[in-house]
Design a protein around this motif. Structure first.
Motif, PDB file in Angstrom:
ATOM      1  N   GLN A 134     -85.958  73.343  -9.653  1.00 45.63           N
ATOM      2  CA  GLN A 134     -87.270  73.875 -10.006  1.00 45.63           C
ATOM      3  C   GLN A 134     -88.245  73.833  -8.816  1.00 45.63           C
ATOM      4  O   GLN A 134     -89.139  74.676  -8.711  1.00 45.63           O
ATOM      5  N   VAL A 135     -88.051  72.863  -7.941  1.00 49.99           N
ATOM      6  CA  VAL A 135     -88.952  72.726  -6.787  1.00 49.99           C
ATOM      7  C   VAL A 135     -88.829  73.948  -5.883  1.00 49.99           C
ATOM      8  O   VAL A 135     -89.823  74.610  -5.544  1.00 49.99           O
ATOM      9  N   GLU A 136     -87.602  74.246  -5.488  1.00 48.42           N
ATOM     10  CA  GLU A 136     -87.384  75.392  -4.606  1.00 48.42           C
ATOM     11  C   GLU A 136     -87.809  76.695  -5.278  1.00 48.42           C
ATOM     12  O   GLU A 136     -88.395  77.585  -4.633  1.00 48.42           O
ATOM     13  N   ALA A 137     -87.542  76.821  -6.577  1.00 47.49           N
ATOM     14  CA  ALA A 137     -87.903  78.053  -7.283  1.00 47.49           C
ATOM     15  C   ALA A 137     -89.425  78.245  -7.310  1.00 47.49           C
ATOM     16  O   ALA A 137     -89.923  79.360  -7.103  1.00 47.49           O
ATOM     17  N   PHE A 138     -90.151  77.173  -7.573  1.00 51.75           N
ATOM     18  CA  PHE A 138     -91.609  77.266  -7.588  1.00 51.75           C
ATOM     19  C   PHE A 138     -92.141  77.620  -6.198  1.00 51.75           C
ATOM     20  O   PHE A 138     -93.033  78.465  -6.050  1.00 51.75           O
ATOM     21  N   GLU A 139     -91.569  77.001  -5.179  1.00 49.67           N
ATOM     22  CA  GLU A 139     -92.006  77.294  -3.810  1.00 49.67           C
ATOM     23  C   GLU A 139     -91.779  78.766  -3.468  1.00 49.67           C
ATOM     24  O   GLU A 139     -92.646  79.423  -2.881  1.00 49.67           O
ATOM     25  N   GLU A 140     -90.611  79.290  -3.840  1.00 52.18           N
ATOM     26  CA  GLU A 140     -90.314  80.685  -3.532  1.00 52.18           C
ATOM     27  C   GLU A 140     -91.254  81.631  -4.270  1.00 52.18           C
ATOM     28  O   GLU A 140     -91.747  82.615  -3.694  1.00 52.18           O
ATOM     29  N   GLU A 141     -91.523  81.343  -5.521  1.00 53.40           N
ATOM     30  CA  GLU A 141     -92.379  82.224  -6.322  1.00 53.40           C
ATOM     31  C   GLU A 141     -93.836  82.158  -5.861  1.00 53.40           C
ATOM     32  O   GLU A 141     -94.539  83.184  -5.831  1.00 53.40           O
ATOM     33  N   LEU A 142     -94.292  80.972  -5.488  1.00 51.52           N
ATOM     34  CA  LEU A 142     -95.656  80.818  -5.000  1.00 51.52           C
ATOM     35  C   LEU A 142     -95.832  81.539  -3.668  1.00 51.52           C
ATOM     36  O   LEU A 142     -96.827  82.256  -3.449  1.00 51.52           O
ATOM     37  N   ALA A 143     -94.863  81.370  -2.759  1.00 52.83           N
ATOM     38  CA  ALA A 143     -94.932  82.050  -1.463  1.00 52.83           C
ATOM     39  C   ALA A 143     -94.921  83.561  -1.654  1.00 52.83           C
ATOM     40  O   ALA A 143     -95.683  84.294  -1.006  1.00 52.83           O
ATOM     41  N   ALA A 144     -94.079  84.041  -2.561  1.00 49.77           N
ATOM     42  CA  ALA A 144     -93.999  85.480  -2.809  1.00 49.77           C
ATOM     43  C   ALA A 144     -95.315  86.009  -3.378  1.00 49.77           C
ATOM     44  O   ALA A 144     -95.775  87.086  -2.989  1.00 49.77           O
ATOM     45  N   TYR A 145     -95.921  85.266  -4.289  1.00 53.13           N
ATOM     46  CA  TYR A 145     -97.196  85.709  -4.872  1.00 53.13           C
ATOM     47  C   TYR A 145     -98.261  85.850  -3.783  1.00 53.13           C
ATOM     48  O   TYR A 145     -99.006  86.832  -3.768  1.00 53.13           O
ATOM     49  N   CYS A 146     -98.326  84.869  -2.897  1.00 55.61           N
ATOM     50  CA  CYS A 146     -99.381  84.863  -1.875  1.00 55.61           C
ATOM     51  C   CYS A 146     -99.055  85.738  -0.677  1.00 55.61           C
ATOM     52  O   CYS A 146     -99.950  86.081   0.101  1.00 55.61           O
TER      53      CYS A 146
ATOM     54  N   GLY B 169     -95.708  74.587 -13.255  1.00 53.48           N
ATOM     55  CA  GLY B 169     -96.342  75.470 -12.292  1.00 53.48           C
ATOM     56  C   GLY B 169     -95.766  76.873 -12.320  1.00 53.48           C
ATOM     57  O   GLY B 169     -96.504  77.866 -12.237  1.00 53.48           O
ATOM     58  N   ARG B 170     -94.459  77.001 -12.455  1.00 56.37           N
ATOM     59  CA  ARG B 170     -93.821  78.320 -12.517  1.00 56.37           C
ATOM     60  C   ARG B 170     -94.290  79.095 -13.742  1.00 56.37           C
ATOM     61  O   ARG B 170     -94.589  80.291 -13.659  1.00 56.37           O
ATOM     62  N   ALA B 171     -94.350  78.403 -14.878  1.00 53.92           N
ATOM     63  CA  ALA B 171     -94.800  79.063 -16.103  1.00 53.92           C
ATOM     64  C   ALA B 171     -96.256  79.514 -15.978  1.00 53.92           C
ATOM     65  O   ALA B 171     -96.621  80.619 -16.397  1.00 53.92           O
ATOM     66  N   GLN B 172     -97.086  78.657 -15.392  1.00 53.75           N
ATOM     67  CA  GLN B 172     -98.502  78.994 -15.257  1.00 53.75           C
ATOM     68  C   GLN B 172     -98.728  80.114 -14.236  1.00 53.75           C
ATOM     69  O   GLN B 172     -99.619  80.942 -14.407  1.00 53.75           O
TER      70      GLN B 172
ATOM     71  N   GLY C 201     -93.624  59.352   7.558  1.00 52.83           N
ATOM     72  CA  GLY C 201     -93.885  60.317   6.497  1.00 52.83           C
ATOM     73  C   GLY C 201     -94.443  59.636   5.272  1.00 52.83           C
ATOM     74  O   GLY C 201     -95.003  58.537   5.326  1.00 52.83           O
ATOM     75  N   SER C 202     -94.297  60.287   4.147  1.00 54.21           N
ATOM     76  CA  SER C 202     -94.805  59.766   2.889  1.00 54.21           C
ATOM     77  C   SER C 202     -93.889  60.242   1.779  1.00 54.21           C
ATOM     78  O   SER C 202     -93.020  61.097   1.991  1.00 54.21           O
ATOM     79  N   ASN C 203     -94.061  59.681   0.589  1.00 60.34           N
ATOM     80  CA  ASN C 203     -93.425  60.256  -0.590  1.00 60.34           C
ATOM     81  C   ASN C 203     -94.488  61.109  -1.277  1.00 60.34           C
ATOM     82  O   ASN C 203     -95.313  60.612  -2.037  1.00 60.34           O
ATOM     83  N   ALA C 204     -94.485  62.383  -0.967  1.00 62.01           N
ATOM     84  CA  ALA C 204     -95.460  63.317  -1.536  1.00 62.01           C
ATOM     85  C   ALA C 204     -94.741  64.421  -2.311  1.00 62.01           C
ATOM     86  O   ALA C 204     -95.228  65.538  -2.418  1.00 62.01           O
ATOM     87  N   ARG C 205     -93.570  64.086  -2.856  1.00 63.00           N
ATOM     88  CA  ARG C 205     -92.791  65.085  -3.580  1.00 63.00           C
ATOM     89  C   ARG C 205     -93.423  65.411  -4.931  1.00 63.00           C
ATOM     90  O   ARG C 205     -94.120  64.583  -5.518  1.00 63.00           O
ATOM     91  N   LEU C 206     -93.143  66.611  -5.406  1.00 65.92           N
ATOM     92  CA  LEU C 206     -93.562  67.043  -6.731  1.00 65.92           C
ATOM     93  C   LEU C 206     -92.329  67.129  -7.614  1.00 65.92           C
ATOM     94  O   LEU C 206     -91.284  67.621  -7.188  1.00 65.92           O
ATOM     95  N   THR C 207     -92.445  66.648  -8.850  1.00 67.82           N
ATOM     96  CA  THR C 207     -91.290  66.584  -9.740  1.00 67.82           C
ATOM     97  C   THR C 207     -90.847  67.966 -10.205  1.00 67.82           C
ATOM     98  O   THR C 207     -91.609  68.935 -10.179  1.00 67.82           O
ATOM     99  N   ASP C 208     -89.613  68.026 -10.707  1.00 72.00           N
ATOM    100  CA  ASP C 208     -89.105  69.293 -11.237  1.00 72.00           C
ATOM    101  C   ASP C 208     -89.846  69.715 -12.500  1.00 72.00           C
ATOM    102  O   ASP C 208     -90.101  70.912 -12.702  1.00 72.00           O
TER     103      ASP C 208
END
Length: 383
Positions: free
Chosen positions: A33-45, A243-246, A230-237
């Protein structure tokens, strides 16, 4: 009578179903879900990369790290913003140079930004205040000429655009960040993202987000080394599923916000002697309307109006306490109170009215009715 907050999330059954599906899957984090959200967000913008993070704040921190900011360097930041727009610089040992705003828009004044650039400046961080895009044409020209980067703090501005260029597409910047806090255009509960068209910067943010880990499969599929802090700044699936639904309904949400803003404009027409409406976007610019900020012509009424509206169940807010006033920045040369007159005048006169999808016209009529009554009380108390 129900309380009306200044902002509120909209969650529907499709959102709930998307999250529930992930909760029943094998992956709760670092999954598909992480990669899918990233791809969809990048495509939208219209950006090459999106890297999601645990918040808008960590997105700023990761972006500053990726840009290679270090002790002794500086970043130019408008003073009308939430503190994270500047603490991100402190996180890498750099320091903020606070500058004034354009008094008409609330956004960074390009001339003030250029005047603040020194040999140590590495980045300008414009904030798209309230969802109105900043003047990136001017800022990009300055940045190119002065050889500094532009990092857009677009926490308010997902869904905004200038002409055919969407905020987040990074057509005139090196990076941009978003926030997915519940009061933003879309939410993941908490969350954020860094967008960029630069492969190297994207990889640096991804590495920073995951403890600075670099993997070396040739030495074993398990083998990794931590090469940078670095840090642990990951977002959960499940957050990414939300986010994808919204994201699928983002344009509808922005259209609703635009309608609410237009209704406020009409309802406030009788208050022209007392209230300055928010600036209208230039032709061809799409305002995201994260906030609807009015200003009082007599700033002395603001405290009473705020008190009375809160007491009546209207969750008005003030955005923001000028960033350079915060004690955390004093050791780093923050300008004293009284030195950034446009920012301070905006703060002293401003009040954010409720705006979010789901706010009804009747709700707005109630907001303005309470505002009217509060102004009447304020006029008596300030005689």
């Amino acid at each position: 009578m129900k309380r009306i907050p200044y902002g509120h999330q909209r969650i529907d059954q499709r959102d709930i179903d998307a999250v529930s599906a992930v909760l029943g899957s094998d992956w709760l984090t670092t999954g598909p879900q992480v990669e899918a959200f990233e791809e969809e967000l990048a495509a939208y913008c219209g950006a090459r990369h999106a890297v999601v993070t645990s918040s808008g704040t960590t997105a700023l921190y990761g972006a500053c790290n990726a840009l290679g900011l270090a002790p002794g360097t500086e970043g130019v930041v408008p003073a009308l913003t939430f503190a994270a727009s500047a603490t991100c610089l402190l996180s890498v040992g750099a320091k903020p140079a606070f500058v004034d705003i354009d008094p008409e828009t609330g956004n960074i004044d390009p001339a003030a930004a250029e005047a603040a650039i020194t040999p140590g400046t590495r980045v300008v961080i414009p904030v798209h205040f309230a969802g109105l895009p900043a003047n990136l044409d001017a800022l990009a020209e300055i940045a190119k000429r002065r050889q500094v980067a532009v990092l857009e703090d677009a926490a308010h501005a997902l869904g905004a655009s200038v002409g055919d260029e969407k905020v987040g597409g990074c057509a005139k910047s090196q990076m941009a960040i978003f926030s997915f806090h519940p009061v933003k255009a879309i939410t993941t509960g908490e969350g954020g993202a860094v967008l960029t068209n630069d492969d190297h910067l994207a990889e640096r943010v991804r590495t920073w987000r995951n403890h600075g880990i670099k993997r070396y499969p040739a030495q074993g599929s398990w083998y990794y080394e931590i090469e940078s802090l670095g840090s642990n700044a990951r977002l959960t699936d499940f957050a990414c599923a939300l986010g994808r639904a919204q994201l699928k309904t983002l344009d509808v949400r922005i259209s609703e916000r635009q309608g609410i803003a237009a209704a406020y404009d009409r309802l406030l027409d009788p208050f022209a002697d007392h209230v300055i409406k928010p600036p209208k976007p230039p032709d061809g610019t799409r305002h995201a309307w994260h906030l609807y900020v009015i200003r009082f012509k007599d700033p002395s009424v603001r405290e009473v109006v705020y008190r009375e509206m809160q007491a009546a169940g209207i969750g008005v807010q003030v955005h923001y306490v000028p960033a350079h006033w915060h004690p955390v920045f004093k050791p780093f040369g923050a300008p004293p109170r009284g030195s950034l007159s446009n920012t301070e005048a905006w703060y002293e006169a401003s009040l954010s009215l409720p705006i979010y999808p789901g706010l009804t016209y009747d709700d707005q009529v109630r907001v303005i009715s309470v505002l009217k009554r509060s102004l009447e009380i304020a006029s008596q108390e300030t005689l």
